[in-house]
Design a protein around this motif. Structure first.
Motif, short mmCIF file in Angstrom:
data_model
loop_
_atom_site.label_atom_id
_atom_site.label_comp_id
_atom_site.label_asym_id
_atom_site.label_seq_id
_atom_site.Cartn_x
_atom_site.Cartn_y
_atom_site.Cartn_z
N UNK A 1 0.82 -1.20 0.00
CA UNK A 1 0.00 0.00 0.00
C UNK A 1 0.86 1.26 0.00
N UNK A 2 2.07 1.18 0.52
CA UNK A 2 3.00 2.31 0.45
C UNK A 2 3.78 2.27 -0.85
N UNK A 3 4.17 1.08 -1.26
CA UNK A 3 5.01 0.95 -2.45
C UNK A 3 4.32 1.41 -3.73
N UNK A 4 3.07 1.02 -3.93
CA UNK A 4 2.43 1.22 -5.23
C UNK A 4 2.28 2.69 -5.60
N UNK A 5 1.62 3.53 -4.77
CA UNK A 5 1.50 4.94 -5.18
C UNK A 5 2.84 5.65 -5.24
N UNK A 6 3.79 5.23 -4.40
CA UNK A 6 5.12 5.86 -4.43
C UNK A 6 5.82 5.56 -5.74
N UNK A 7 5.77 4.32 -6.17
CA UNK A 7 6.41 3.93 -7.43
C UNK A 7 5.74 4.63 -8.61
N UNK A 8 4.42 4.67 -8.61
CA UNK A 8 3.70 5.29 -9.71
C UNK A 8 4.00 6.78 -9.79
N UNK A 9 4.14 7.43 -8.64
CA UNK A 9 4.45 8.86 -8.64
C UNK A 9 5.90 9.13 -9.03
N UNK A 10 6.77 8.13 -8.91
CA UNK A 10 8.18 8.30 -9.27
C UNK A 10 8.43 8.12 -10.76
N UNK A 11 7.59 7.36 -11.44
CA UNK A 11 7.77 7.09 -12.86
C UNK A 11 7.87 8.36 -13.71
N UNK A 12 7.13 9.44 -13.39
CA UNK A 12 7.22 10.64 -14.23
C UNK A 12 8.61 11.24 -14.31
N UNK A 13 9.46 10.96 -13.37
CA UNK A 13 10.82 11.48 -13.41
C UNK A 13 11.66 10.80 -14.48
N UNK A 14 11.12 9.76 -15.08
CA UNK A 14 11.90 8.96 -16.02
C UNK A 14 11.53 9.21 -17.48
N UNK A 15 10.37 9.78 -17.74
CA UNK A 15 9.93 9.98 -19.13
C UNK A 15 9.34 11.38 -19.30
N UNK A 16 9.38 11.94 -20.51
CA UNK A 16 8.67 13.20 -20.77
C UNK A 16 7.17 12.97 -20.81
N UNK A 17 6.42 14.04 -20.61
CA UNK A 17 4.96 13.93 -20.54
C UNK A 17 4.36 13.31 -21.79
#
Length: 472
Positions: A190-206
């Motif tokens: 429950x902590x991992x999932x939203x944290x990982x999803x919110x971190x993905x934007x740092x890896x790709x352009x919009x």
């Protein structure tokens, strides 16, 4: 038991526009004590309604030295970015462990207690923590360092799966012990999932957000294709304990990848209390028309669709007389259909639009449930399951990508926490409901009923459009 290094989901097999070297700074008009009045308009317009549309269309969110791409670009485009590629490979390994674990846990419960209610409870115990804690976890991910938070959750999940492997190997595991450890895994997830999803934007352009979400689905479902078969082999050769041990190993691999990630983004609470931050995210989701429709779409699909994941181990064992290997083949067919579907999803979405695509995918999935209820020969059943995998992936990937694009960057973890709460709540409610229905009228009756319900919800979903710039 998806780690969801997504997507995601899956779940497996799941995005911010600011460069990862840019510190998050307040935006005029959006950071007052009650910012929701500016950001939560009930129209499906741009995510940040306080800014002119022309501002949102400028390519200011692209990373340096990363070319912008059209939404019609190849589904594989984000893999050209080294950092995203490293995370994607980590997610593939992690999701592979997830599905091996899924096979082991589901099959272990059929040996400990084969009642439909207990078999369905395995997934319920995993999702209940997400129902109650996903939104606070999203707030936490918006306020503290995401890398450290991910490292801690992966460490917890490594410890739990290692303990499960040891208890199973020594024959000290019980049905309720399995549910208890699964519940603890849910707390970590429950902590991992939203944290990982919110971190993905740092890896790709919009501009590559839809492709990145689709690749997360491909990772999840490719693992779902290979994992169950490998899980069946491990069970047959080494025993059930080896499926949990392999999953623990994949958690260790993810920790190794995270240790090499050099982040420069700094989370900032902007002076708000935890409760104020929570209220801000929830109000945005509640007041934005597209986000409300996304949440409703999740419920309309997952509640009837959860019957497959809740009862599939029992269906394979009692209706087909198959062992763990046969169950693995069925889950692999779902994953194979999802991988094929994900590769053509961008073209389908741009041709038909999100709304008609979701309705068609749900109808396809419903048809598969109805076909399963008549217990046909396996030669006909497996192709139906492949098509169901494509329907599952197309629906949830479209809903996830719509949410990712609609949510403002600094509210994304909180918004995805709301999304995950709805998904997990629908999965938990559906699993409990279909387990009880199967106990009363049989597995075939539960599958037939759920298929009929999904045909109705697919038509209902057309009344609540998802169309956003994802369809432009």
């Amino acid at each position: 038991m998806n780690k969801t290094i997504p997507p995601p989901t899956t779940h497996h097999a799941e995005l911010s526009s600011q460069p990862n070297s840019q510190r998050s700074t307040p935006q005029p008009g959006l950071d007052r004590d009650m910012p929701d009045r500016d950001m939560s308009r009930a129209d499906p317009g741009p995510p940040d309604a306080s800014k002119p549309a022309a501002t949102l269309e400028k390519p200011t969110d692209s990373k340096p030295n990363v070319p912008r791409t059209s939404t019609r670009a190849s589904a594989w485009e984000p893999l050209r970015l080294p950092l995203f590629r490293m995370f994607w490979l980590a997610s593939l390994a992690s999701n592979l462990g997830t599905w091996i674990h899924e096979v082991g846990a589901g099959w272990l419960m059929t040996m400990l207690d084969a009642s439909p209610e207990m078999v369905a409870s395995v997934r319920t115990s995993m999702t209940l923590p997400i129902v109650f804690l996903a939104i606070p976890a999203g707030v936490l991910a918006d306020r503290i360092d995401k890398r450290k938070l991910l490292m801690m959750t992966q460490g917890l999940l490594l410890a739990v799966t290692a303990a499960l492997a040891v208890l199973t190997f020594t024959d000290h595991i019980s049905a309720w012990g399995l549910l208890a450890l699964t519940f603890v895994m849910g707390l970590g997830m429950v902590i991992h999932v939203p944290t990982w999803q919110a971190a993905i934007p740092e890896l790709v352009p919009r501009s590559q957000i839809p492709q990145a979400v689709g690749l997360g689905s491909i990772s999840f479902n490719l693992a779902r294709t290979l994992g169950p078969a490998l899980g069946g082999v491990l069970i047959a050769t080494l025993g059930l304990w080896s499926t949990f041990a392999f999953n623990a190993f994949t958690f260790a691999c993810v920790i190794a990848v995270l240790s090499t990630w050099k982040r420069t983004t700094i989370e900032d609470s902007r002076g708000r209390s935890f409760w104020a931050s929570t209220r801000q995210g929830v109000r945005f989701v509640a007041r934005h028309a597209v986000m409300r429709n996304v949440m409703l779409g999740v419920a309309l699909f997952v509640i009837p669709g959860s019957v497959l994941w809740s009862l599939l181990p029992l269906y394979a064992k009692t209706q087909l007389g198959w062992g763990a290997q046969g169950f693995g083949v069925m889950v692999a067919c779902v994953g194979a259909g999802a991988v094929v579907g994900a590769s053509i999803l961008p073209r389908l979405r741009h041709r038909f639009g999100s709304d008609r695509l979701v309705a068609a995918a749900m109808s396809l999935y419903a048809g598969g449930l109805i076909a399963m209820s008549f217990a046909p020969r396996w030669q006909f059943l497996l192709p139906c399951i492949v098509l169901m995998g494509a329907g599952w992936m197309a629906t949830l990937t479209t809903l996830t990508a719509t949410a990712q694009i609609t949510l403002p960057p600094r509210l994304r973890a909180r918004g995805m926490g709301c999304y995950l709460t709805m998904m997990a709540g629908s999965m938990a409610f559906g699993s409990l409901t279909w387990g009880q229905i199967a106990g009363a009228i049989g597995i075939e009756g539960a599958l037939l009923t759920s298929g009929a319900v999904m045909l109705l919800t697919a038509a209902t979903g057309l009344l609540f459009p998802l169309s956003t710039r994802l369809d432009d």
